[in-house]
Design an enzyme around this catalytic site. Structure first.
Site, short mmCIF file in Angstrom:
data_model
loop_
_atom_site.label_atom_id
_atom_site.label_comp_id
_atom_site.label_asym_id
_atom_site.label_seq_id
_atom_site.Cartn_x
_atom_site.Cartn_y
_atom_site.Cartn_z
CB VAL A 1 -12.47 16.52 40.28
CG1 VAL A 1 -12.27 15.76 40.78
CG2 VAL A 1 -10.60 17.37 41.03
CB CYS A 2 -14.14 13.05 38.64
SG CYS A 2 -15.70 12.09 37.62
CD GLN A 3 -19.65 16.48 33.61
OE1 GLN A 3 -19.48 16.32 35.01
NE2 GLN A 3 -19.90 15.95 32.49
N GLY B 1 -12.14 16.53 35.19
CA GLY B 1 -10.98 17.06 34.04
C GLY B 1 -11.18 16.23 32.99
#
Lengths: 365, 361
Positions: free
Chosen positions: B148-150, B152
């Protein structure tokens, strides 16, 4: 006696010259050729041109007097005459400086820097070549040294203030424009002011310091400089933000008036509020996307960080005699702890590996 | 009632204002009596712990549970419970009900002593040890990873370095191509970070304050996030559920952990500023991260209205991985909406579960 004779001879010579000048002057105003051509004896139509012979005569008259007085002074009361003569010189030189000053500040192409340079040099020359003459001989040498030092210090001051002198006109113009409502001019003014400050007074705060309290004083200076830089950068940042806000507000008023005419304006306050904040958001987004804003926001952050860094360092220095660990002490501890943690982690891994090898060996055997 | 020479509905304007005042007063009353504003309520247990990191295992909620454990790797910024913000819109609960066996990393709150924690520590130690522990205790050979986000970005890096341990990779609103992010219309964070003197920041602060990042996020939409959000909530504050949801979101937004300085330095410098991951020059512990080594199925999800991680920076992952089975899905929502909107509940979570379960064999 021979001196007296010389003087008389010179006096007559000067009288003769005086009449020659007068005659020349008249010839310039109406020449014999003009007369021959029947030209009437009217004053010169060009006033300035007509004054030139008078000026020339006056100049020569002054030169004559100068010679005359000098010669007299050689014969009668040389000391007193010389002093009177010098006094007149000072007065005349000072007049020239004043005249320059007036020309500089009233002329279209005035250049304050060139004027200041010239003024300082002339003024020093005036002091060293005229006033010193009045002082007792023993003090004269001392005074010359003093003027030398003065000259050196004015040179340094001038170098120091050069950026301000160089930008004074621009700063003044920008400030005038910003007072009359030019928002870009204010931002430019703040930028230029910051630039001038950093290259002049800003340097003082970074100057090497001596003495026993050197470290503390240096940290204080750096901290003050960093806080001034931070405030300056923030001023530029807020001016940039305020400019967008003002421009957007003006646009909203203008557009709203147009919408009123067309009848498609927001009908309630709620609708107006929605319209207002969305217009503002869009305007700021336009600003945020520019490279200039990107640089500015980084400058603000950096200036803030620099201020914190300098201030922290000052605080640590002030607190080092108190029985509390400082951040530097703690950092050192954290570093040691981090190194140890990594070592333990590596050793743990090794132990697990060795255990696995041992277990496999036992199973095989 | 319209004024004759001034086309403004004065009566409606006053009505609106009175209505707003009434709602505001009622709203205060509702806020004073709110009871349940907690998040992170889906049942779970502590599975593994190392330094400040905790890994939780959620109790399965489906009759038939996936045999492949799925690890959620969240960002270092903000907290992982956004995915479990409230029970009726919990992505986690939804995924569990759809049959996934979920593990999640909670990075904790770094303090001053964590200033030396590096990206190597996060990827080669914490994620690596978590994956090994899951594999060991579940007797599995591979895990699914949802980044998720960073998180990821970390997931893509970890997967590229350890492809043999990852069965499927899902990245959600994940920055990969930072240069593309900079060129995106709303990519302000990417633009602003370009000139940032990150060395000075890290050297001075050691650990980067969460407030610094929060300020940056709010500044991306100043009028919407710092003004209109609080003005418009008054309209719905009378409803206790809406008020509670609002408070949960506010708590989550402001719950922003500090950042380990050394990891932050490298992330900004080498990824945001130098775009090394895409250039193939980014390394972890001396090992160059080659995205081509990601050969397992990859699902990339992005939000068309994401102003924090623009889709332009997310999509390129699929161009750089070596996978043949890869899919890009985008939704007309923003960064946060990906986890807390009704779409996340009804569309996104089912999509992820379905995609992973289909590739279980």
């Amino acid at each position: 006696m021979s001196e007296n004779m010389d003087f008389m001879e010179m006096y007559f010579e000067n009288q003769k010259k005086m009449f020659d000048y007068w005659q020349d002057l008249m010839n310039v105003v109406v020449t014999p050729k003009d007369k021959a051509q029947g030209k009437k004896e009217e004053p010169n139509s060009d006033f300035e041109e007509s004054l030139r012979p008078t000026q020339e005569m006056t100049k020569q008259w002054f030169e004559f007097n100068d010679q005359y007085l000098k010669n007299i002074s050689k014969v009668f009361f040389p000391l007193q005459f010389n002093k009177i003569f010098s006094g007149a010189n000072i007065y005349q030189n000072l007049y020239e400086i004043w005249e320059d000053l007036i020309k500089t500040f009233t002329g279209k192409d005035s250049d304050p820097i060139t004027f200041c340079n010239k003024w300082i040099k002339d003024y020093q020359k005036l002091l060293s070549s005229n006033f010193i003459f009045y002082l007792p001989e023993q003090v004269q040498n001392f005074s010359k040294k003093f003027i030398e030092i003065y000259s050196l210090s004015t040179d340094t001051s001038q170098k120091f203030l050069h950026p301000w002198l160089e930008g004074s006109q621009t700063l003044q113009n920008l400030l005038t424009k910003s007072i009359t409502g030019d928002k870009t001019a204010y931002i430019e003014f703040v930028k230029l002011w910051n630039e001038k400050f950093s290259s002049t007074y800003g340097k003082i705060f970074n100057m090497p310091i001596f003495s026993m309290n050197r470290e503390l004083m240096q940290k204080q200076m750096h901290s003050i400089n960093a806080s001034i830089n931070f405030i300056n950068t923030m001023s530029e940042f807020f001016a940039t933000m305020a400019k967008v806000s003002q421009e957007t507000f003006e646009k909203i008023i203008k557009d709203y008036q147009e919408m009123l005419v067309k009848g498609n304006n927001p009908k309630t306050f709620k609708e107006f509020y929605e319209y207002w904040w969305k217009q503002n958001e869009a305007a700021y987004h336009k600003l945020f996307g520019t490279d200039e804003f990107s640089k500015l926001i980084s400058q603000v952050m950096d200036a803030g960080v620099n201020f914190k860094k300098e201030f922290d360092s000052l605080l640590e220095n002030t607190l080092k005699f108190l029985p509390y660990p400082t951040r530097t002490d703690m950092d050192s501890l954290y570093r040691t702890l981090d190194d140890l943690k990594r070592e333990v982690r590596a050793l743990k891994k090794e132990v697990i590996m060795l255990k696995e090898i041992k277990a496999n060996t036992v199973t095989i055997s | 009632m319209m004024l004759p020479y001034f086309p403004i509905d004065l009566e409606k304007s006053f009505d609106d204002l009175f209505e707003y005042q009434k709602k505001f007063i009622h709203g205060i009353d509702v806020l004073l009596n709110l009871k349940d504003t907690e998040s992170n309520k889906t049942p779970k247990e502590l599975f593994y712990k190392e330094d400040k990191m905790k890994v939780f295992h959620y109790k399965p909620l489906a009759k038939k549970v996936s045999k492949v454990p799925t690890l959620i790797i969240y960002a270092l910024v903000n907290r992982q419970y956004m995915m479990d913000i409230q029970q009726d819109r919990s992505v986690i609960k939804n995924l569990l009900e759809l049959g996934l066996d979920l593990y999640i990393i909670d990075w904790g709150y770094p303090t001053a002593q964590d200033k030396y924690v590096t990206l190597e520590d996060y990827i080669d130690v914490y994620i690596e040890n978590t994956v090994n522990e899951i594999l060991k205790r579940t007797d599995s050979t591979k895990v699914n990873i949802i980044g998720v986000c960073q998180g990821g970005t970390f997931s893509a890096i970890y997967t590229a370095l350890n492809p043999e341990k990852v069965k499927n990779l899902v990245t959600m609103v994940t920055p990969i191509d930072f240069e593309a992010g900079r060129k995106a219309k709303d990519g302000y964070l990417f633009k602003w970070s370009k000139d940032m003197n990150v060395d000075n920041l890290v050297d001075t602060y050691g650990v980067i304050p969460g407030e610094f990042l929060n300020g940056g996020f709010d500044f991306l939409k100043p009028f919407q996030l710092m003004l209109n959000k609080y003005v418009s909530i008054v309209d719905n504050l009378e409803n206790p559920d809406t008020a509670a949801n609002f408070i949960r979101m506010e708590k989550w937004i402001l719950d922003s952990p500090d950042q380990s300085g050394e990891a932050f330095r490298r992330f900004i410098k080498e990824l945001y500023q130098e775009n090394r991951l895409i250039k193939g020059t980014f390394d972890i512990g001396g090992r160059v991260v080659d995205l081509k080594k990601i050969t397992m199925p990859v699902l990339t999800i992005c939000g068309d209205e994401d102003h924090i991680v623009p889709p332009e920076s997310t999509r390129p992952l699929l161009d750089y991985v070596g996978s043949k089975d890869k899919e890009l899905v985008s939704y007309p929502i923003g960064h946060i909406g990906m986890y807390v909107s009704s779409k996340s509940h009804h569309v996104i979570a089912p999509k992820i579960a379905e995609w992973l379960l289909k590739r279980e064999k």
